[in-house]
Each structure stands twice: as C-alpha cells, then as structure tokens.
Design an enzyme around this catalytic site. Structure first.
Site, short mmCIF file in Angstrom:
data_model
loop_
_atom_site.label_atom_id
_atom_site.label_comp_id
_atom_site.label_asym_id
_atom_site.label_seq_id
_atom_site.Cartn_x
_atom_site.Cartn_y
_atom_site.Cartn_z
N TYR A 134 0.87 -1.18 0.00
CA TYR A 134 0.00 0.00 0.00
C TYR A 134 0.90 1.23 0.00
O TYR A 134 1.50 1.59 1.00
CB TYR A 134 -0.89 0.04 1.23
CG TYR A 134 -1.92 -1.06 1.33
CD1 TYR A 134 -2.26 -1.85 0.24
CD2 TYR A 134 -2.57 -1.31 2.53
CE1 TYR A 134 -3.21 -2.85 0.35
CE2 TYR A 134 -3.51 -2.30 2.66
CZ TYR A 134 -3.83 -3.08 1.56
OH TYR A 134 -4.77 -4.07 1.69
N GLY B 78 -18.36 0.84 -2.76
CA GLY B 78 -19.20 1.81 -3.45
C GLY B 78 -20.39 1.25 -4.19
O GLY B 78 -21.07 1.98 -4.91
N THR C 273 -25.83 0.88 -3.91
CA THR C 273 -26.66 1.86 -4.61
C THR C 273 -27.90 1.15 -5.18
O THR C 273 -28.08 -0.06 -5.02
CB THR C 273 -25.87 2.51 -5.76
OG1 THR C 273 -25.42 1.48 -6.66
CG2 THR C 273 -24.66 3.26 -5.22
N PHE D 187 -13.11 -5.13 1.27
CA PHE D 187 -14.24 -4.38 0.70
C PHE D 187 -15.50 -4.60 1.55
O PHE D 187 -16.57 -4.92 1.02
CB PHE D 187 -14.51 -4.78 -0.75
CG PHE D 187 -13.50 -4.28 -1.74
CD1 PHE D 187 -12.57 -3.32 -1.41
CD2 PHE D 187 -13.48 -4.80 -3.04
CE1 PHE D 187 -11.64 -2.87 -2.34
CE2 PHE D 187 -12.54 -4.35 -3.97
CZ PHE D 187 -11.62 -3.38 -3.62
N PRO D 188 -15.42 -4.43 2.88
CA PRO D 188 -16.60 -4.70 3.72
C PRO D 188 -17.77 -3.77 3.43
O PRO D 188 -18.93 -4.10 3.73
CB PRO D 188 -16.07 -4.49 5.14
CG PRO D 188 -14.92 -3.54 4.99
CD PRO D 188 -14.28 -3.93 3.68
N LEU D 189 -17.49 -2.61 2.81
CA LEU D 189 -18.56 -1.68 2.44
C LEU D 189 -18.93 -1.80 0.97
O LEU D 189 -19.55 -0.90 0.40
CB LEU D 189 -18.13 -0.24 2.77
CG LEU D 189 -17.95 0.04 4.27
CD1 LEU D 189 -17.35 1.42 4.49
CD2 LEU D 189 -19.29 -0.08 4.98
#
Length: 289
Positions: free
Chosen positions: A66, A216, A219, A211-213
């Site tokens: 990172y 993006g 929607t 990517f627990p959320l």
C-alpha cells in the site's frame, strides 16, 4: 416475530489467545488511487490512525504494497511505540511497479526479504499477524508457508494469515502449518467466500472481509433496502453493512478504511447497532442469486 438479536461479541481471540476488537481499521485508503502514492496530507493520515486507536480500535490492518511502503510507515509514525492492546497486521507476497501493476512474489527468499523490510518500517521486532497477500501459483504452497513458519519460529512474526484463497486451498494450508486468519472479499453483495467463512468458523479462524462496504456498490435497489433498515436505527447505509457483518458471524472482523476522521467515527458507530431478525432477513436477501 421481529425481535432484537443478541448483541454480537465485540471481541475475537486471534490464535485463540490474543484479544482484538472485531471492528478494526484498514490503511489502504490512506494511500492514493490504486493504493499508489500518498492521498492528501500526511499529518491528516497520522491523525486518523491515532483517532482510530483512541476510539478503541485494536486491530490495524495494513500491507507493504500500500503506497508501496507508505501505509506501514504511516502506521509507525502515528502509533509507535504501540499500545499493549494494539495488534498490527500486515501483508507480504505482492510487489508493485505501478498503480495498476501487481506482481505475486512467493519465493521463500522474497517473502523473508519483504517481512524483514516490514519489520523495519513498522519499527518492531515482531509482527503480530503476517498475512500472505496472495498465493504464488509458481511456488509450492509448502515452500511459501514454510518460509512464514520459519519466520514465526524465529520470533519475527507471531501469527500467520492468508489472503484470497479457496476453501480447498485453506484446507491444504491448515494441513501444513498453523493459520489464524483469512482475508477474502465478503460483503452484503458478495458471499462467494461463504464456504471459506464456514471453515473459519469451524477452525476458530478470524475472517477479515475486504471491501466490507462493497466498494461503493451500495446503490440502486440495494440502497433502498439498506435505507429501510438504516432508518429504523438512525444509521447510515455503511453502518448497516458493517453491523450486518458483525451479526453475520462471530469470526468476521471487518477492517474498513478511510482517510476521514468523520467517516471513521461513522464506521465505528456500527459497533452500537443491534439488528433485528427482520433486519437480517432483509439484508440476507440482498445477495445475488
């Protein structure tokens, strides 16, 4: 009957002995697009890391690529000397040559060199959780895990984890050495690693969903369903997505990342949400058929 579910356990014992709060913090968003270079002001990144720990986060998840290197340097700058309760997890096994260039590197000598470099950047003699970022298909698994086991026996890492693998690969890995964690993609809209999750539950392994959320994707129709649940709790979509993970399995330890102190506080608010049976039914139904 719509009733509140029991409060999910806030703690997980990594390796059966090291306590961490299940909702941690990931450092990828402290770097630029493609996890390459800096994102914003360095002082802001340091401030967010310190705010996370001050708010009770004990699991900090980072990686040598990172930045590359930048995220680990920021962790050390912000948090060293580390509080006793803080657990640092990092990853090695992938080399970056650009914002979209990722190269798997799993030869024993490469893994050793990467781990040694992470030790220096993190300013520590032992990494709490060292995760193989990707299995190298060109190198036998026993050689890759053997390198990490050697580092563990030397006291340079405490625990070994794996990132992005199948249930069959996890079964093989468990036959070769002690594994305490897995990090696969898993969120409201992606349950492809459910078999891996079940194995983690059976073996008492932490599952750190990346990517627990949903990166993006919360929607459209998904957002409407999330809003219906969120409105009942005075919460945001993201908070509900994280609360679902915490309720879904006691081994799930999400580490959402952000470079914003406001967003950090929002994410950590998910710890206080108590979903109901009806909430869980609505959220479970969001997974693609």
């Amino acid at each position: 009957m719509n009733s509140a579910l029991p409060s999910p356990d806030d703690m997980f014992l990594l390796g059966g002995e090291l306590p961490v709060r299940r909702l941690g913090y990931g450092t990828a968003q402290l770097t630029g697009p493609g996890y390459w270079g800096p994102r914003g002001d360095r002082a802001d990144a340091v401030a967010v890391l310190r705010a996370a720990v001050d708010a009770g986060v004990t699991l900090i998840d980072t990686a040598d690529n990172y930045g590359p290197e930048l995220a680990e340097e920021l962790v050390a700058e912000a948090l060293h000397p580390y509080r006793e309760e803080v657990v640092i997890a990092t990853k090695g096994g992938v080399v970056r040559t650009g914002d979209s260039a990722w190269h798997v590197a799993g030869r024993p000598e490469e893994l050793r060199a990467m781990c040694e470099a992470s030790l220096r950047r993190l300013r520590t003699d032992r990494i709490d959780l060292y995760q193989l970022h990707r299995l190298d298909p060109r190198v036998p698994m026993d050689e890759q895990l053997g390198a990490l086991e050697g580092l563990r026996q030397e006291g340079k890492i405490r625990y070994i984890g794996l990132d992005t693998l199948t249930a069959e690969q996890l079964e093989q890995a468990l036959s070769l050495t002690g594994i305490v964690s897995v990090q696969n993609r898993f969120h409201l809209l992606d349950r492809a690693s459910d078999a891996v999750l079940k194995m983690c539950e059976a073996h008492g392994l932490a599952f750190l969903p990346w990517f627990p959320l949903a990166n993006g994707a919360l929607t459209g129709d998904t957002a409407a369903a999330l809003d219906a649940v969120a409105d009942g709790h005075g919460a945001t979509r993201g908070q509900i997505a994280l609360a679902w993970l915490l309720h879904r399995s006691p081994v799930l330890c999400p580490t959402p990342g952000t470079g914003s102190a406001v967003h950090l506080a929002e994410n950590l608010g998910a710890r206080d949400i108590r979903l109901t049976t009806e909430d869980m039914s609505r959220l479970e139904a969001l997974a693609p058929a």
